[in-house]
Design an enzyme around this catalytic site. Sequence first.
Site, PDB file in Angstrom:
ATOM      1  N   ALA A 177     -23.815  30.803   5.187  1.00  0.00           N
ATOM      2  CA  ALA A 177     -23.827  31.161   6.509  1.00  0.00           C
ATOM      3  C   ALA A 177     -22.859  30.235   7.272  1.00  0.00           C
ATOM      4  O   ALA A 177     -22.425  30.532   8.483  1.00  0.00           O
ATOM      5  CB  ALA A 177     -25.050  31.456   7.120  1.00  0.00           C
ATOM      6  N   ALA A 178     -22.785  28.873   6.690  1.00  0.00           N
ATOM      7  CA  ALA A 178     -22.109  27.880   7.486  1.00  0.00           C
ATOM      8  C   ALA A 178     -20.815  27.934   7.281  1.00  0.00           C
ATOM      9  O   ALA A 178     -19.859  27.034   8.015  1.00  0.00           O
ATOM     10  CB  ALA A 178     -22.570  26.551   7.297  1.00  0.00           C
TER      11      ALA A 178
ATOM     12  N   MET B 193     -12.310  38.940   7.428  1.00  0.00           N
ATOM     13  CA  MET B 193     -13.260  39.425   6.292  1.00  0.00           C
ATOM     14  C   MET B 193     -14.525  39.527   6.937  1.00  0.00           C
ATOM     15  O   MET B 193     -15.628  40.315   6.516  1.00  0.00           O
ATOM     16  CB  MET B 193     -13.274  38.019   5.035  1.00  0.00           C
ATOM     17  CG  MET B 193     -14.203  38.515   3.981  1.00  0.00           C
ATOM     18  SD  MET B 193     -14.006  39.939   2.962  1.00  0.00           S
ATOM     19  CE  MET B 193     -15.449  40.529   3.214  1.00  0.00           C
TER      20      MET B 193
ATOM     21  N   ASN C 179     -17.555  29.469  -8.607  1.00  0.00           N
ATOM     22  CA  ASN C 179     -18.453  30.579  -7.934  1.00  0.00           C
ATOM     23  C   ASN C 179     -19.397  31.259  -8.800  1.00  0.00           C
ATOM     24  O   ASN C 179     -20.302  31.795  -8.268  1.00  0.00           O
ATOM     25  CB  ASN C 179     -17.568  31.537  -7.395  1.00  0.00           C
ATOM     26  CG  ASN C 179     -16.726  30.628  -6.055  1.00  0.00           C
ATOM     27  OD1 ASN C 179     -16.971  29.789  -5.782  1.00  0.00           O
ATOM     28  ND2 ASN C 179     -16.027  31.662  -5.168  1.00  0.00           N
TER      29      ASN C 179
ATOM     30  N   GLY D   6     -16.398  29.591   6.469  1.00  0.00           N
ATOM     31  CA  GLY D   6     -15.623  29.977   6.985  1.00  0.00           C
ATOM     32  C   GLY D   6     -15.853  31.501   7.638  1.00  0.00           C
ATOM     33  O   GLY D   6     -15.429  32.346   8.506  1.00  0.00           O
TER      34      GLY D   6
ATOM     35  N   HIS E 128     -11.226  44.389  -6.554  1.00  0.00           N
ATOM     36  CA  HIS E 128     -10.604  43.611  -5.165  1.00  0.00           C
ATOM     37  C   HIS E 128      -9.793  42.312  -5.580  1.00  0.00           C
ATOM     38  O   HIS E 128     -10.215  41.149  -5.471  1.00  0.00           O
ATOM     39  CB  HIS E 128     -12.151  43.154  -4.525  1.00  0.00           C
ATOM     40  CG  HIS E 128     -11.961  42.295  -3.245  1.00  0.00           C
ATOM     41  ND1 HIS E 128     -11.117  42.699  -2.202  1.00  0.00           N
ATOM     42  CD2 HIS E 128     -12.094  40.941  -3.202  1.00  0.00           C
ATOM     43  CE1 HIS E 128     -11.206  41.890  -1.123  1.00  0.00           C
ATOM     44  NE2 HIS E 128     -11.735  40.965  -1.717  1.00  0.00           N
TER      45      HIS E 128
ATOM     46  N   ASP F 253     -10.238  45.694   2.268  1.00  0.00           N
ATOM     47  CA  ASP F 253      -9.313  46.394   1.709  1.00  0.00           C
ATOM     48  C   ASP F 253      -8.588  47.659   2.536  1.00  0.00           C
ATOM     49  O   ASP F 253      -7.712  48.162   2.842  1.00  0.00           O
ATOM     50  CB  ASP F 253      -9.275  46.638   0.276  1.00  0.00           C
ATOM     51  CG  ASP F 253      -9.521  45.261  -0.727  1.00  0.00           C
ATOM     52  OD1 ASP F 253      -8.810  44.371  -0.358  1.00  0.00           O
ATOM     53  OD2 ASP F 253     -10.197  45.286  -1.294  1.00  0.00           O
TER      54      ASP F 253
ATOM     55  N   ARG G  15      -7.973  35.032  -7.193  1.00  0.00           N
ATOM     56  CA  ARG G  15      -9.292  35.220  -6.883  1.00  0.00           C
ATOM     57  C   ARG G  15     -10.141  34.619  -8.243  1.00  0.00           C
ATOM     58  O   ARG G  15     -11.019  33.989  -8.109  1.00  0.00           O
ATOM     59  CB  ARG G  15      -9.634  36.309  -6.452  1.00  0.00           C
ATOM     60  CG  ARG G  15      -9.307  36.690  -5.090  1.00  0.00           C
ATOM     61  CD  ARG G  15      -9.522  38.175  -4.568  1.00  0.00           C
ATOM     62  NE  ARG G  15      -9.402  38.544  -3.241  1.00  0.00           N
ATOM     63  CZ  ARG G  15      -8.166  39.081  -2.895  1.00  0.00           C
ATOM     64  NH1 ARG G  15      -7.417  39.500  -3.896  1.00  0.00           N
ATOM     65  NH2 ARG G  15      -7.956  39.414  -1.723  1.00  0.00           N
TER      66      ARG G  15
ATOM     67  N   ILE H 270     -19.806  39.184  -1.487  1.00  0.00           N
ATOM     68  CA  ILE H 270     -18.439  38.998  -0.841  1.00  0.00           C
ATOM     69  C   ILE H 270     -17.755  37.617  -1.545  1.00  0.00           C
ATOM     70  O   ILE H 270     -16.528  37.816  -2.070  1.00  0.00           O
ATOM     71  CB  ILE H 270     -18.445  38.269   0.765  1.00  0.00           C
ATOM     72  CG1 ILE H 270     -19.151  39.538   1.788  1.00  0.00           C
ATOM     73  CG2 ILE H 270     -17.227  37.864   1.118  1.00  0.00           C
ATOM     74  CD1 ILE H 270     -19.298  38.936   3.049  1.00  0.00           C
TER      75      ILE H 270
END
Length: 319
Positions: free
Chosen positions: A11-12, A230, A96, A14, A179, A152, A89, A119
């Site tokens: 949540a902190a 986004m 990730n 970008g 995506h 998208d 990505r 996301i």
Amino acid sequence: HAFYKVAVLGAAGGIGQPLTLLIKMSPLVSALNLYDIVNVKGVAADLSHCNTPSRVSGFTGASELADCLKGADVVVMTAGVPRKPGMTRDDLFNTNASIVKTLAEAIADNCPDALIHIITNPLNSTVPIAAEILKQKGVYDPKKLFGVTTLDVVRANTFVSQEKNLKLIDVDVPVIGGHAGITILPLLSKAKPSVTFSDEQVQELTVRIQNAGTEVVEVKAGAGSATLSMAYAAARFVESSLRALDGDSDVYECAYVESNITDLPFFASRIKLGRKGVEAVISSELHGLTDYENKALEALKPELKASIEKGVAFVQNQL
Ligand code: APR
């Protein structure tokens, strides 16, 4: 109306910060829980001063993750590193994948009934990773796990309305597939309102929509990838999910979900949202495609299949 608890992980960041601001504006949210490994208490204190109904709380570090998630109706996962110029990505996978795994385990343990909105990229692989983790934990419900591909659709709508001088509010272009790059397939022949494009326009618009994320990465020149658009798109998807939970029977979005409308286990398509998540996957979008769209659909399948298998293998090889 009922009111819902939403947790945002990452949540902190970008995306996380503008996303939590937009969710704070929702009339359907009673509790908004923010989780991150840095800076999140300050973001929560700041946001908590807005005089909208939801109560905002900040949680940080592994020890507070469970408390953040308990009782959540919707969890949005936007934790992880973003792209820099020259990266795809998929280049984010190594970092990730582990973040998604850890957070999915915590979701399974603390709010197994929540709608989960992913996301974190590479989305084509991170959603299968989350699914595998939830399966291992015995709590996987394919109707409640979503890869958020709303951006998208938002981009397709914006670009088509600009190209054709249409009122934005009226434009709706379904986007299917995945995506990343060529796996993103806008179905311009199914755009509403119905518009005709020359072959050149179809090619140009399709490529622009597929590369729109990269367009932002290049202009940001090292400062990350799309965050504001986004956040806008993800907030739209959160609000749609909440309206569906609340009993609205006319909620449709495009999202990357488990489905059997193609020979791939995960596929982005138009879905109907209901009280229990995905109520229907709209397979009719795949009928009557143009030759261009059919070719593009066949062309994207090997890459999307490989990305799905990469995610599944990541979890299974760690067993
Ligand atoms: N748990 C919780 N939060 C984490 C973790 C973790 N294990 N690891 C990183 N984060 C947080 C970071 O501290 C940061 O605040 O995730 C946030 C990510 O924010 P940014 O680095 O600004 O990245 P952002 O542009 O928001 O993108 C996040 O979304 O669209 C995707 O490709 C994008 O994967 C990326 C993700």
